[in-house]
Design a protein around this motif. Structure first.
Motif, PDB file in Angstrom:
ATOM      1  N   GLY A  46       2.464   0.646   3.371  1.00  0.00           N
ATOM      2  CA  GLY A  46       1.591  -0.323   4.001  1.00  0.00           C
ATOM      3  C   GLY A  46       0.204  -0.401   3.412  1.00  0.00           C
ATOM      4  O   GLY A  46      -0.590  -1.262   3.805  1.00  0.00           O
ATOM      5  N   ARG A  47      -0.127   0.475   2.471  1.00  0.00           N
ATOM      6  CA  ARG A  47      -1.461   0.476   1.867  1.00  0.00           C
ATOM      7  C   ARG A  47      -1.411  -0.141   0.476  1.00  0.00           C
ATOM      8  O   ARG A  47      -0.369  -0.167  -0.182  1.00  0.00           O
ATOM      9  N   LEU A  48      -2.558  -0.627   0.005  1.00  0.00           N
ATOM     10  CA  LEU A  48      -2.651  -1.167  -1.342  1.00  0.00           C
ATOM     11  C   LEU A  48      -2.662  -0.038  -2.366  1.00  0.00           C
ATOM     12  O   LEU A  48      -3.167   1.060  -2.110  1.00  0.00           O
ATOM     13  N   GLU A  49      -2.102  -0.326  -3.540  1.00  0.00           N
ATOM     14  CA  GLU A  49      -2.170   0.653  -4.629  1.00  0.00           C
ATOM     15  C   GLU A  49      -3.619   1.075  -4.878  1.00  0.00           C
ATOM     16  O   GLU A  49      -3.901   2.260  -5.094  1.00  0.00           O
ATOM     17  N   GLY A  74       5.458  -0.448  -0.191  1.00  0.00           N
ATOM     18  CA  GLY A  74       6.412  -0.592   0.907  1.00  0.00           C
ATOM     19  C   GLY A  74       7.367   0.576   1.012  1.00  0.00           C
ATOM     20  O   GLY A  74       7.522   1.378   0.083  1.00  0.00           O
ATOM     21  N   ASP A  93      -3.534  -4.902  -6.060  1.00  0.00           N
ATOM     22  CA  ASP A  93      -3.454  -5.300  -4.661  1.00  0.00           C
ATOM     23  C   ASP A  93      -2.017  -5.405  -4.150  1.00  0.00           C
ATOM     24  O   ASP A  93      -1.769  -6.013  -3.107  1.00  0.00           O
ATOM     25  N   ARG A  94      -1.068  -4.812  -4.881  1.00  0.00           N
ATOM     26  CA  ARG A  94       0.283  -4.763  -4.334  1.00  0.00           C
ATOM     27  C   ARG A  94       0.308  -3.791  -3.159  1.00  0.00           C
ATOM     28  O   ARG A  94      -0.199  -2.676  -3.247  1.00  0.00           O
ATOM     29  N   ARG A  95       0.943  -4.222  -2.081  1.00  0.00           N
ATOM     30  CA  ARG A  95       1.067  -3.363  -0.914  1.00  0.00           C
ATOM     31  C   ARG A  95       2.319  -2.499  -1.057  1.00  0.00           C
ATOM     32  O   ARG A  95       3.409  -3.005  -1.277  1.00  0.00           O
ATOM     33  N   GLU A 144      -6.060   1.314  -2.909  1.00  0.00           N
ATOM     34  CA  GLU A 144      -6.582   2.217  -1.883  1.00  0.00           C
ATOM     35  C   GLU A 144      -6.142   3.651  -2.158  1.00  0.00           C
ATOM     36  O   GLU A 144      -6.933   4.593  -2.018  1.00  0.00           O
TER      37      GLU A 144
END
Length: 375
Positions: free
Chosen positions: A179-182, A225, A221-223, A184
């Motif tokens: 659920g987090r962005l790469e 999963g 900005d890929r989330r 982050e």
């Protein structure tokens, strides 16, 4: 969390390095070495100019001669404070004077010189104009092993940098991925490296799902999963020496194929490590790792060299690649990092820094190479 700082290198350490470099240059048929600001200058003298500048700064080394550091007058006070300054002579030049004429007086007018790879074309062309019968070759070509063999103090710093990177991985494996962005997660990794003593973070690759098939993917900005394989590759400098490690984690339970590919890369990494021993060629490490992957039918998906050297930079000679016949000797340090990259699907890479010992190799990274499941 940073630990005790290592003892500083002394003027005698830098003197020995400069003497060794000049000797190696002579053995290679060179009249000397011309070293511009950058990692070679730092390693040889302990001097880092206060800023990147168009003003000529150059270390001149030649066997049997006193080392000379040519610097702009306004930067001479900084150069005088460098750890290795007492082991060399300073020659300063003022604005309005010709720095190439001043440097030319130190050189053999018909000599062939090794030049550090990051020297500015502006400066090299200026020297060629001042001394038209001189010739130049890059240090990587002429003396690729100049910094390759580390002394015990350097090995201690590399080991400490590796331990700090390991600590960062142990921390990051316990944070949330799903659920987090790469980007982050990459920021978490960079912060952890700094907490464990890194002054410089060179890269924090976080490549999830299909992005993992790109070995040099920039965290974006890929989330991330559930069900994603995530390649983590990170490192930088701690106390002036590099770290670089890769582990591949999985968000939730992996498929049978994902486990199989991860186990394959782990076996290839182990084979590459087992090939490390004095006298073996660099290419033997690449061959050992690549053979495991090729025999399993994934050879076309291993698309990069098996390893690179590390020291005052995170990437430097020697390189573990087919065609590199340079023999391994105790004190060399380099990565062993095979990978499999399946376009549009996922990738796996496992990487340790390894140093050559008297009878084999020693890993400087000790975190598990088994697949780690993250949330």
């Amino acid at each position: 969390m940073t630990g005790t700082a290592p003892a500083s290198f002394t003027a005698d350490d830098y003197k020995a390095r400069m003497e060794r470099a000049a000797r190696q240059a002579a053995d290679a048929g060179l009249a000397g070495l011309l070293v511009a600001p950058g990692p070679d200058m730092v390693w040889l003298t302990g001097y880092t100019p206060p800023a990147v500048t168009e003003r000529l700064t150059l270390l001149v080394l030649a066997a049997g001669r006193e080392p000379v550091l040519v610097v702009p007058t306004l930067e001479a006070p900084d150069a005088e404070r460098a750890a290795g300054a007492s082991a060399l002579a300073l020659r300063d030049w003022t604005d309005g004077k010709d720095p190439y004429a001043a440097t030319a007086a130190l050189l053999d007018a018909e000599g062939r010189f090794g030049v550090s790879d990051n020297a500015w074309a502006l400066h090299l062309l200026g020297l060629q104009q001042a001394l038209p019968r001189t010739a130049y070759v890059s240090l990587t070509e002429a003396l690729p092993m100049l910094r390759a063999v580390k002394d015990p103090a350097e090995l201690d710093r590399l080991a400490a940098a590796g331990a700090a990177a390991d600590a960062a991985f142990e921390e990051i494996r316990n944070v949330a991925f799903g659920g987090r962005l790469e980007a982050e997660v990459a920021a978490d990794l960079a912060a952890a490296l700094r907490r464990y003593g890194h002054s410089q973070v060179d890269f924090t690759i976080v490549a999830s799902g299909p992005n993992g098939a790109n070995p040099h993917h920039e965290a974006g900005d890929r989330r991330i999963g559930r069900g994603d394989m995530v390649v983590l590759d990170f490192g930088g400098l701690k106390d002036g020496y590099g770290s670089d490690t890769s582990r591949t984690v999985h968000v939730g339970e992996p498929t049978e194929e994902e486990r199989r590919v991860h186990d394959l890369v782990r076996a290839a990494q182990e084979a590459g490590f087992r090939a490390v021993r004095p006298g073996a060629a660099c290419q033997d490490v690449d061959r050992a790792a690549r053979e495991v992957i090729a025999d399993a039918g994934y050879g076309e998906y291993f698309i990069h060299r098996t390893g690179h050297g590390i020291g005052v930079t995170t990437h430097e000679p020697p390189y573990m690649i087919e065609g590199e016949e340079q023999p391994l000797v105790p004190g060399m340090c380099f990565s062993v990092e095979p990978g499999v990259y399946l376009p549009g699907r996922f990738g796996v890479r496992i990487e340790d820094i390894v140093t050559v010992t008297e009878d084999g190799g020693r890993r400087l990274n000790d975190t598990t190479r088994e697949m780690v499941i993250v949330d």
